[in-house]
Structures are given as structure tokens and as C-alpha cells.
Design a protein around this motif. Structure first.
Motif, mmCIF file in Angstrom:
data_model
loop_
_atom_site.group_PDB
_atom_site.id
_atom_site.type_symbol
_atom_site.label_atom_id
_atom_site.label_comp_id
_atom_site.label_asym_id
_atom_site.label_seq_id
_atom_site.Cartn_x
_atom_site.Cartn_y
_atom_site.Cartn_z
ATOM 1 N N PRO A 29 1.417 -1.036 -0.058
ATOM 2 C CA PRO A 29 0.042 -0.089 -0.499
ATOM 3 C C PRO A 29 0.648 1.387 -0.224
ATOM 4 O O PRO A 29 2.045 1.149 0.988
ATOM 5 N N ALA A 30 0.476 2.422 -0.339
ATOM 6 C CA ALA A 30 1.246 3.870 -0.563
ATOM 7 C C ALA A 30 2.054 3.499 0.543
ATOM 8 O O ALA A 30 2.949 4.289 0.983
ATOM 9 N N VAL A 31 1.140 3.641 1.707
ATOM 10 C CA VAL A 31 1.402 4.816 2.809
ATOM 11 C C VAL A 31 2.625 3.508 3.661
ATOM 12 O O VAL A 31 3.452 3.650 3.598
ATOM 13 N N SER A 32 2.448 2.930 2.777
ATOM 14 C CA SER A 32 3.918 1.213 2.885
ATOM 15 C C SER A 32 5.258 2.081 2.952
ATOM 16 O O SER A 32 6.177 1.345 3.068
ATOM 17 N N PRO A 74 9.521 6.057 7.039
ATOM 18 C CA PRO A 74 8.778 5.232 8.542
ATOM 19 C C PRO A 74 8.272 7.016 9.183
ATOM 20 O O PRO A 74 7.192 7.224 9.739
ATOM 21 N N ALA A 75 8.971 7.885 9.286
ATOM 22 C CA ALA A 75 8.627 8.833 9.951
ATOM 23 C C ALA A 75 7.692 10.456 9.456
ATOM 24 O O ALA A 75 6.241 10.052 9.907
ATOM 25 N N LEU A 76 7.760 9.920 7.998
ATOM 26 C CA LEU A 76 6.505 10.742 6.899
ATOM 27 C C LEU A 76 5.579 9.865 7.233
ATOM 28 O O LEU A 76 3.827 10.193 7.054
ATOM 29 N N ALA A 77 5.294 8.449 7.344
ATOM 30 C CA ALA A 77 4.304 7.432 7.540
ATOM 31 C C ALA A 77 3.695 7.487 8.351
ATOM 32 O O ALA A 77 2.217 7.790 8.546
ATOM 33 N N HIS A 78 4.599 7.836 9.454
ATOM 34 C CA HIS A 78 3.595 8.374 11.189
ATOM 35 C C HIS A 78 3.324 9.611 10.840
ATOM 36 O O HIS A 78 2.125 10.042 11.585
ATOM 37 N N GLY A 122 8.031 0.866 5.769
ATOM 38 C CA GLY A 122 7.130 -0.980 5.397
ATOM 39 C C GLY A 122 6.347 -1.551 6.287
ATOM 40 O O GLY A 122 5.743 -2.590 6.312
ATOM 41 N N ASP A 123 6.865 -1.177 7.436
ATOM 42 C CA ASP A 123 6.567 -1.522 8.553
ATOM 43 C C ASP A 123 5.216 -0.978 8.612
ATOM 44 O O ASP A 123 4.335 -0.218 8.018
ATOM 45 N N LEU A 183 -12.767 4.551 13.690
ATOM 46 C CA LEU A 183 -11.235 4.298 13.044
ATOM 47 C C LEU A 183 -12.270 3.268 12.246
ATOM 48 O O LEU A 183 -12.402 1.886 13.605
ATOM 49 N N ARG A 184 -11.204 2.938 11.550
ATOM 50 C CA ARG A 184 -11.048 0.956 11.413
ATOM 51 C C ARG A 184 -9.439 0.861 10.120
ATOM 52 O O ARG A 184 -9.339 2.093 9.057
ATOM 53 N N GLY A 185 -9.348 -0.504 10.187
ATOM 54 C CA GLY A 185 -7.723 -0.628 10.004
ATOM 55 C C GLY A 185 -8.399 -0.271 8.402
ATOM 56 O O GLY A 185 -8.897 -0.551 7.362
ATOM 57 N N ARG A 186 -6.968 0.849 7.636
ATOM 58 C CA ARG A 186 -7.032 0.626 5.704
ATOM 59 C C ARG A 186 -5.756 -0.290 6.024
ATOM 60 O O ARG A 186 -4.937 -0.681 6.282
ATOM 61 N N PRO A 187 -5.120 -0.618 4.622
ATOM 62 C CA PRO A 187 -4.540 -1.353 4.269
ATOM 63 C C PRO A 187 -2.655 -0.819 5.068
ATOM 64 O O PRO A 187 -2.318 0.322 4.601
ATOM 65 N N GLY A 188 -2.013 -1.861 5.107
ATOM 66 C CA GLY A 188 -1.228 -0.788 5.453
ATOM 67 C C GLY A 188 -0.688 0.235 7.450
ATOM 68 O O GLY A 188 0.026 0.457 7.766
ATOM 69 N N VAL A 189 -2.343 -0.306 7.755
ATOM 70 C CA VAL A 189 -2.928 0.486 9.100
ATOM 71 C C VAL A 189 -3.543 -0.019 10.164
ATOM 72 O O VAL A 189 -4.355 -1.154 9.523
#
Length: 329
Positions: A63-66, A70-74, A104-105, A117-123
């Protein structure tokens, strides 16, 4: 890309939300930037400059967020949550500085049960009854909302591989970010934690003064049982202007047992520092005995016999007086 939108993205460190963007540009401008390949939607209502995505990770369907640093993903996860959740588990552990984040974590958020809130790909979203999105349950680290340290450590315990579970707790106590007592109190509120007995045993060892895996090994396999004194751990000793900490101190015999980890083996500079330290302790009548990790792990019975013999030979050695000042750490 529209110049106003570009400036907004740059000011946001490569990230912008729909709500912020549409305060200054029309909706079609944001859509055109995505169609033109300048922005990528990484989570609902959250967009990132396309140049910041890892191109190689995109080939495996991640997924895009992965595909973000990591800092930007957070930051992206928190922007998507909009104050309805906080980084938790391994994501929060990275913000607390107790685990190196890996690109990618899976991102982890904890939210109150009714947050929507519901989980999303990568979250992954973890719903927690009674969670308050403020102190003491949630605090701010590096500008982002994260679960409190004790909860973060316990949440991360079952997520980490078994061989990696203990290190963050040991580091957190060593760095004085928390205490074994606070962790034990938090554990009492998590009755169903996976491998809870092992966690409780670790906290017991930390409360007894162990501060490394090697010290825990020594406590469990070498320096307890018949004939062994009640060693004091991490005892502070001041000699002149210098302060030192003793791994295992037998006060009656004035013997300090030092457990040398693998990182110090073969380091001439560290060896010189240790020799000077041992000589200084000798001036106040403290004998330093060092055991390397190899011997502690592979020759535990021999180390135990040698320790008992040394302690027996030292009994009755008079104290040199108040030259060395002792205190518990």
C-alpha cells in the motif's frame, strides 16, 4: 502542479490533507495534482508528494503508506486519524526511541471504541475501551500523539518476535524512561497478555536490579542459591571525585562481580578503562572479579565454584574505612 498547492505541500514536509488543501485551492486542483502524478493519496484525505514514495516497494503491491519513510508514514497516520487515535504498539515504540523503525512496517493506531476509525491497508487500528486521548493514556512525542510508554511496551510485547521482546523493556528501564514498578502496575491491568508469565519474570529481574540480558542470565543460572550472598546490584560507589556502579556487590566480602558483555571483549581502550577503574576500587578495599559472557553462558558451574571460593577467601577482610562511599542506584 499548482504553485499554491506545491508551496502548501512543501510547508507540510511533503504531506497535505484534503481539509487543509481545500482551504486555499479548489477541489479540482487537488484532483489534477493526483492525476498528473504529483501527489499520491496514501490514506483517505491524506496526500503525499509522489517523489517521496519508495519506487522499489511499489512493485510488490505494498500500500502507498507502506512505501513512505517511517517518519512520514507516522505523520500520515496521525493526519488521517484527525485526533481520534494515537500511534501505538511498534509505531509508538519507534517514537519512544526504543526500536529502529523499518520502512514498510505495519502502522499501529489505538483508538477509543467509538472513535469510528477502521483499519486500512498498511494501518492496523486497535480499539480500546476507556482509552483517553490525552494524559496519562496518550502523550505527545516528536509532535505526534502516542500511547504512554508503559502501555506501548506491553502492547508491543506480543507483536515482536519472542527473541526481541525483552530488549525494549530493559532499555526503557536503563534509560530511566520508566521503572519496573510502573511496568508491573501496567501489567496488572493486562490480564490476558500473551506469554504474560515471561514478562512478569523479566519485570521481577529488573526490580531486583538486573540491567542487561547477561545480568539476568547470571541471576538465573550462576549467582543465586546455596552459599551465595545476597548481592546488591548496581551499587553506586564514589571514590574521590569519581562515581562508579558495581554490577554485583557482596558487601560483607567487599567483592564486586563485573559481567563483561561481548561488546567489550577485545577492545584495548575499554580494557584500559576497566583496569583503571578496578585499581581505583582496590584503594577502598574492593576486589573486582570479571567474568566474560562466554564463561558465564558456557561455563556456569565453573564460574559459580570460583565465585564461592573467592568469597570464602575474602570473609573477614576488614573494611578500609569510609574512603569509598556506597549508595544504592
Amino acid at each position: 502542479m499548482n504553485s499554491v498547492l506545491r508551496e502548501l505541500v512543501e510547508r507540510g514536509g511533503g504531506l497535505v490533507t484534503r481539509a487543509v488543501a481545500e482551504q486555499v485551492v479548489p477541489e479540482w486542483t487537488l484532483r489534477r495534482a493526483c492525476d498528473g502524478g504529483h501527489l499520491v493519496r496514501v490514506l483517505p484525505e491524506v496526500f503525499v508528494a509522489a517523489r517521496l514514495l519508495n519506487r522499489r516497494q511499489g512493485t510488490d503491491g505494498a500500500p502507498a503508506v507502506s512505501r513512505l519513510d517511517p517518519a512520514l508514514a507516522h505523520r500520515a497516520a496521525c493526519a488521517w486519524a484527525e485526533g481520534r487515535g494515537a500511534l501505538s504498539h511498534l509505531s509508538a515504540l519507534a517514537l519512544w526511541g526504543l526500536r529502529e523503525p523499518v520502512a514498510g512496517d505495519l502502522l499501529h493506531l489505538s483508538a477509543p471504541a467509538g472513535a469510528g476509525l477502521r483499519g486500512r491497508p498498511g494501518v492496523a487500528v486497535h480499539r480500546r475501551r476507556g482509552l483517553t486521548l490525552g494524559p496519562p493514556d496518550v502523550v505527545v512525542r516528536r509532535g505526534l500523539a502516542v500511547t504512554c510508554l508503559e502501555q506501548t511496551l506491553l502492547d508491543s510485547w506480543p507483536v515482536l518476535p519472542p527473541g526481541e521482546r525483552r530488549e525494549p523493556l530493559i532499555r526503557a528501564v536503563n534509560d530511566r524512561l520508566t521503572t519496573p514498578e510502573r511496568l508491573s502496575a501496567a501489567l496488572g491491568r493486562v490480564p490476558t497478555l500473551e506469554d504474560r508469565a515471561a514478562c512478569r519474570t523479566l519485570l521481577t529481574r529488573l526490580a531486583e536490579g538486573c540491567r542487561s540480558e547477561l545480568e539476568i542470565w547470571g541471576q538465573d543460572h550462576v549467582f543465586t542459591g546455596a552459599g551465595m550472598p545476597a548481592f546488591r546490584r548496581q551499587v553506586q560507589v564514589r571514590v574521590g571525585r569519581r562515581t562508579m556502579y558495581l554490577d554485583l556487590f557482596a558487601e560483607r566480602e567487599r567483592v564486586d562481580i563485573e559481567l563483561d558483555g561481548a561488546s567489550t571483549h577485545g577492545d584495548p581502550r575499554q580494557r584500559e578503562i576497566d583496569l583503571r577503574r578496578d585499581a581505583l576500587l582496590a584503594t577502598v578495599g574492593i576486589l573486582v572479579v570479571r567474568f566474560a559472557r562466554r564463561r558465564l553462558v558456557h561455563e556456569a558451574d565453573d564460574v559459580r565454584r570460583e565465585t564461592l571460593a573467592i568469597l570464602a577467601s575474602r570473609r573477614g577482610v576488614p573494611s578500609p574505612g569510609p574512603n569509598g562511599v556506597l549508595a544504592s542506584r
